[in-house]
Design an enzyme around this catalytic site. Sequence first.
Site, PDB file in Angstrom:
ATOM      1  N   GLY A 522       0.821  -1.212   0.000  1.00  0.00           N
ATOM      2  CA  GLY A 522       0.000   0.000   0.000  1.00  0.00           C
ATOM      3  C   GLY A 522       0.850   1.254   0.000  1.00  0.00           C
ATOM      4  N   SER A 524       1.006   3.599  -3.293  1.00  0.00           N
ATOM      5  CA  SER A 524       0.447   4.646  -4.170  1.00  0.00           C
ATOM      6  C   SER A 524      -0.905   5.142  -3.677  1.00  0.00           C
ATOM      7  CB  SER A 524       0.268   4.096  -5.586  1.00  0.00           C
ATOM      8  OG  SER A 524       1.481   3.587  -6.052  1.00  0.00           O
ATOM      9  N   SER A 556      -1.964  -4.013  -6.051  1.00  0.00           N
ATOM     10  CA  SER A 556      -2.040  -5.310  -6.732  1.00  0.00           C
ATOM     11  C   SER A 556      -2.423  -6.389  -5.730  1.00  0.00           C
ATOM     12  CB  SER A 556      -0.684  -5.686  -7.322  1.00  0.00           C
ATOM     13  OG  SER A 556      -0.258  -4.715  -8.237  1.00  0.00           O
ATOM     14  N   GLU A 639      18.924  -4.120  -4.367  1.00  0.00           N
ATOM     15  CA  GLU A 639      19.473  -4.485  -5.681  1.00  0.00           C
ATOM     16  C   GLU A 639      18.892  -5.816  -6.137  1.00  0.00           C
ATOM     17  OE1 GLU A 639      23.537  -4.640  -4.762  1.00  0.00           O
ATOM     18  OE2 GLU A 639      23.800  -2.486  -4.827  1.00  0.00           O
ATOM     19  N   SER A 778       8.523   4.476 -12.518  1.00  0.00           N
ATOM     20  CA  SER A 778       8.343   4.505 -13.978  1.00  0.00           C
ATOM     21  C   SER A 778       9.692   4.735 -14.669  1.00  0.00           C
ATOM     22  CB  SER A 778       7.373   5.623 -14.365  1.00  0.00           C
ATOM     23  OG  SER A 778       8.047   6.861 -14.247  1.00  0.00           O
ATOM     24  N   GLU A 780      10.609   6.954 -16.691  1.00  0.00           N
ATOM     25  CA  GLU A 780      11.080   8.350 -16.652  1.00  0.00           C
ATOM     26  C   GLU A 780      11.784   8.619 -15.318  1.00  0.00           C
ATOM     27  OE1 GLU A 780       8.018   7.435 -17.627  1.00  0.00           O
ATOM     28  OE2 GLU A 780       8.315   7.822 -19.756  1.00  0.00           O
TER      29      GLU A 780
HETATM   30  C1  LIG Z   1      -0.089  -2.905 -12.938  1.00  0.00           C
HETATM   31  C2  LIG Z   1       0.308  -1.992 -11.819  1.00  0.00           C
HETATM   32  C3  LIG Z   1       0.498  -2.508 -10.550  1.00  0.00           C
HETATM   33  C4  LIG Z   1       0.779  -1.662  -9.489  1.00  0.00           C
HETATM   34  N1  LIG Z   1       0.889  -2.188  -8.238  1.00  0.00           N
HETATM   35  C5  LIG Z   1       1.072  -1.369  -7.204  1.00  0.00           C
HETATM   36  C6  LIG Z   1       1.047  -1.876  -5.893  1.00  0.00           C
HETATM   37  O1  LIG Z   1       0.887  -3.075  -5.689  1.00  0.00           O
HETATM   38  N2  LIG Z   1       1.196  -1.016  -4.875  1.00  0.00           N
HETATM   39  C7  LIG Z   1       1.382   0.313  -5.068  1.00  0.00           C
HETATM   40  O2  LIG Z   1       1.552   1.039  -4.111  1.00  0.00           O
HETATM   41  N3  LIG Z   1       1.404   0.839  -6.309  1.00  0.00           N
HETATM   42  C8  LIG Z   1       1.239   0.022  -7.368  1.00  0.00           C
HETATM   43  N4  LIG Z   1       1.239   0.540  -8.636  1.00  0.00           N
HETATM   44  C9  LIG Z   1       1.342   1.976  -8.822  1.00  0.00           C
HETATM   45  C10 LIG Z   1       2.664   2.428  -9.366  1.00  0.00           C
HETATM   46  O3  LIG Z   1       3.648   2.383  -8.385  1.00  0.00           O
HETATM   47  C11 LIG Z   1       2.457   3.828  -9.919  1.00  0.00           C
HETATM   48  O4  LIG Z   1       1.627   3.685 -11.037  1.00  0.00           O
HETATM   49  C12 LIG Z   1       3.729   4.534 -10.279  1.00  0.00           C
HETATM   50  O5  LIG Z   1       4.444   4.879  -9.142  1.00  0.00           O
HETATM   51  C13 LIG Z   1       3.464   5.797 -11.113  1.00  0.00           C
HETATM   52  O6  LIG Z   1       2.548   6.618 -10.491  1.00  0.00           O
HETATM   53  P1  LIG Z   1       1.251   7.154 -11.263  1.00  0.00           P
HETATM   54  O7  LIG Z   1       0.596   5.987 -11.898  1.00  0.00           O
HETATM   55  O8  LIG Z   1       0.468   7.946 -10.326  1.00  0.00           O
HETATM   56  O9  LIG Z   1       1.809   8.035 -12.424  1.00  0.00           O
HETATM   57  P2  LIG Z   1       2.295   9.564 -12.328  1.00  0.00           P
HETATM   58  O10 LIG Z   1       3.269   9.702 -11.224  1.00  0.00           O
HETATM   59  O11 LIG Z   1       1.118  10.440 -12.347  1.00  0.00           O
HETATM   60  O12 LIG Z   1       3.054   9.681 -13.673  1.00  0.00           O
HETATM   61  C14 LIG Z   1       2.394   9.678 -14.929  1.00  0.00           C
HETATM   62  C15 LIG Z   1       3.444   9.746 -16.029  1.00  0.00           C
HETATM   63  O13 LIG Z   1       4.246  10.904 -15.848  1.00  0.00           O
HETATM   64  C16 LIG Z   1       5.610  10.549 -15.737  1.00  0.00           C
HETATM   65  N5  LIG Z   1       6.271  11.322 -14.712  1.00  0.00           N
HETATM   66  C17 LIG Z   1       5.928  11.453 -13.428  1.00  0.00           C
HETATM   67  N6  LIG Z   1       6.798  12.240 -12.774  1.00  0.00           N
HETATM   68  C18 LIG Z   1       7.723  12.610 -13.676  1.00  0.00           C
HETATM   69  C19 LIG Z   1       8.902  13.397 -13.602  1.00  0.00           C
HETATM   70  N7  LIG Z   1       9.321  13.941 -12.472  1.00  0.00           N
HETATM   71  N8  LIG Z   1       9.604  13.549 -14.723  1.00  0.00           N
HETATM   72  C20 LIG Z   1       9.216  12.977 -15.878  1.00  0.00           C
HETATM   73  N9  LIG Z   1       8.126  12.240 -16.000  1.00  0.00           N
HETATM   74  C21 LIG Z   1       7.386  12.038 -14.912  1.00  0.00           C
HETATM   75  C22 LIG Z   1       5.613   9.101 -15.296  1.00  0.00           C
HETATM   76  O14 LIG Z   1       6.773   8.453 -15.657  1.00  0.00           O
HETATM   77  C23 LIG Z   1       4.396   8.563 -16.003  1.00  0.00           C
HETATM   78  O15 LIG Z   1       4.753   8.208 -17.315  1.00  0.00           O
HETATM   79  C24 LIG Z   1       0.959  -0.284  -9.728  1.00  0.00           C
HETATM   80  C25 LIG Z   1       0.808   0.234 -11.003  1.00  0.00           C
HETATM   81  C26 LIG Z   1       0.496  -0.603 -12.041  1.00  0.00           C
HETATM   82  C27 LIG Z   1       0.323  -0.025 -13.418  1.00  0.00           C
END
Ligand SMILES: Cc1cc2nc3c(=O)[nH]c(=O)nc-3n(C[C@H](O)[C@H](O)[C@H](O)COP(=O)(O)OP(=O)(O)OC[C@H]3O[C@@H](n4cnc5c(N)ncnc54)[C@H](O)[C@@H]3O)c2cc1C
Length: 793
Positions: A522, A524, A556, A639, A778, A780
Amino acid sequence: MDDPIDTTLLRDSAARLINDGYGFDRRRAWLRDGPDPATWQQFARMGWLALPFAEPMGGLGGTAADVAVLMREFGRGLVLEAYLPTVVLAGGAIARLGSADQRATWLPPLLDGTARVAWADSEPGDRADLETTRTVARLDGPHWRVDGEKIAVLGGDDSACYVVTARRADADGAGRAAGPVLLLVPRDTTGLQVEPHVMIDGQRACRLVLRDVVLPADARLGGDADADADVGPAVQHLLDTARALSCAEACGVLSILLDDTLAHTRERRQFGRTLASNQVVAHRLVDMQTLLHECEALAARATDAVMREAVSDADVAHRQRIVSTACRHVAQALRLVGQEAVQLHGAIGMTDDLRVGHAFRRATVLARRHGDADWHTARLAALNRSAPGGPPAGRLGLTLTAAEQRFADEVRTFVAAERPPATARKVANEQALTQAEWRHWERALARRGWLTCAWPAEQGGPGWTPREQLIFDAICMEMDCPAVLPFGPRMVGPVLLRYGTPEQQARFLPGIRDGSVAWCQGYSEPGAGSDLAALATRAERRGDRYVVNGQKIWTSYAHWADWMFCLVRTGRGQRPQQGISFLLIDMRSPGIEVRPIITIDGGHTLNSVFFTDVEVPAEQRVGDEGGGWTCAKYLLGHERLDVASLAPCLRTMRRLVAVAFERDAAGRCRADDLLFAAQLVDVQTRLAALEARVLDVLQRLQDGVAVGAEVSQLKVRGTELYQRLTELIVDATGLDGLAGDRDYALGRSDAARVVAPVAATAAARYFSRRAMSILGGSNEIQHDILAKAALGL
Ligand SMILES: Cc1cc2nc3c(=O)[nH]c(=O)nc-3n(C[C@H](O)[C@H](O)[C@H](O)COP(=O)(O)OP(=O)(O)OC[C@H]3O[C@@H](n4cnc5c(N)ncnc54)[C@H](O)[C@@H]3O)c2cc1C
């Protein structure tokens, strides 16, 4: 056996000579006036001209790997001397194929630097392909009569003799199918015209025109005139050696393109800040560095491949595959990194005054001189077509020690016995699994003590080395086992081992070790994704408990989980990372609501989790109150090579190759399509680069060296490749893939109804794998990490 060369000494002496004697200003003078003959003499004094020759020939007995060390430094110095064509190719041909007389005549002066022999194979309009040689040699009684034209003969302006490649023809002019002929043509031969010219990168070369050149029968290298000895295999090996070594030289050129661009963008200010402080610039620099590292890993593999003796056709094909893979990747990197270097310098990158422009010109030559990227793509596609049953795919290219082989056998025996065939079929067909299927496999692993295989032995792990962990992962993928859900064994487990109290460890670790307790993560929140420290879920301390209110998202498998490890805000500090705590929350606690989120593949793995006045005992906090960020960072920064997705990429490649080479009733397959075949070569090259990098990093982990941010490079490249592979499977399955079968893909039906299993799941996996570059930090954000940690920006 020749004494091994001290490569550190060789590298240092070459680097010193380049730094001290080959400065940019001197190089510019040589470009204008022609190279200083003293430099070649110095190469001779250093022993470099004798390096690759055996001791009985007066050489130092160096290997291709030794020469590669030199070539990389020559690349960094943008050296103008034609070392590779003169010493490695022409000298190598004489040493390998020449008669005693030919060796005695040409090797001593070549090794002591008093006379040079040039390698003349390239022809006008040519792409460095021996097969298309138009120069013709006819045997006419006791003579060869040679006609043809060569161009870009490096070092040929100043050579005493030429090794000329020709196609053999009978005296009546009818072409023979036999392989190439190599002829030694002294410069003063009647009918040979030598026209010096300068290459686009400043190297001296010549055009040769051969008009009815008459040579004695013994001018041929590799057997006398009457014996129809086929020198083709030896020449192909020589050319592959030169190709591998030119990759090493290219790495030197790439490294200065990167260094100079880094230095410039750090220094140059626009809009009140340095160029490199702009993310768009920093990310491009990161990509340049990633390419350089991949090229280094592939160049080393290519050098290794040409040093191995090839006894069978399969060995030769293997060598050609490795060499062309390296050359193709290097050629593309030279183009991309060269163009980026000029672009990021701005107008000054267009001038002749900076080293970067000179390096760009050298890169342009190197990317083509020994076959351009398209030529190597075509060679690789031909190797794919000629491989019985399609190209090799799906296996890790790691040479195992005897102990590792025993370990691998043990893993295979275990997997064969424990993995239910029905589950394996679903995994092989890329169908989603049920919770029962996952847990069955996790428990089987746990019974053997392998669920927590990444844990150190003293903490209940099996004590595997990093190599054994990778072997295990690769075998599990190869044998179609479910992946292990990481939340317990790979995430919260290591955090508890590091930061948990003895009571917490005693309470929670057994359930993780035996796979009986399922966890979810937990982190995000709707307002906190990449910027995790912006999280707002509150945990208010009331006596011996916390009361939690807020929302987590993208969690997830929360709907399967017994427990959640969770980041909550317990206070505020000067920095957003302060005041965050790490709580363990029972998912059956009153006030928790889990709502499903359906993803674009139609599946349900993600959830929103709502907390309304959820009470959590204070003893379920790990680490200090407000110190949760330390745990979070430890978990994220652990790592782990599995972020590179190498094992899933290997398996998906196997699936792609199977579908691409599957023949229809008319005997056709998708890989017959030239454009598709080229795409396949592209992903094969990228997979080879990923594997080579993973194995390099693995070796360093194995040697106890800290690896750090490089793991981010692997994450970016591995996830991009994984996504591309799934996309190509959609392409390969055509309209069948677009029809798909959602129920089958989601594991709700046992048989694909309308289309074959691979087409039934192709699009679903393409959709679901888009997540790979978003989750786990991500791509980026990984670029940001690399810019800071690996480039110091
Ligand atoms: C299938 C799946 C499973 C997941 N499982 C879990 C889980 O079990 N537990 C959990 O806590 N989270 C989980 N997540 C969430 C995941 O960690 C987040 O999706 C991730 O951290 C990105 O956050 P966001 O989706 O809010 O995207 P955002 O942070 O809103 O970003 C959107 C886009 O903007 C880009 N971006 C953001 N900041 C910057 C920057 N500073 N510079 C350049 N580009 C940027 C990102 O790379 C992305 O392409 C999961 C996500 C997915 C898709």
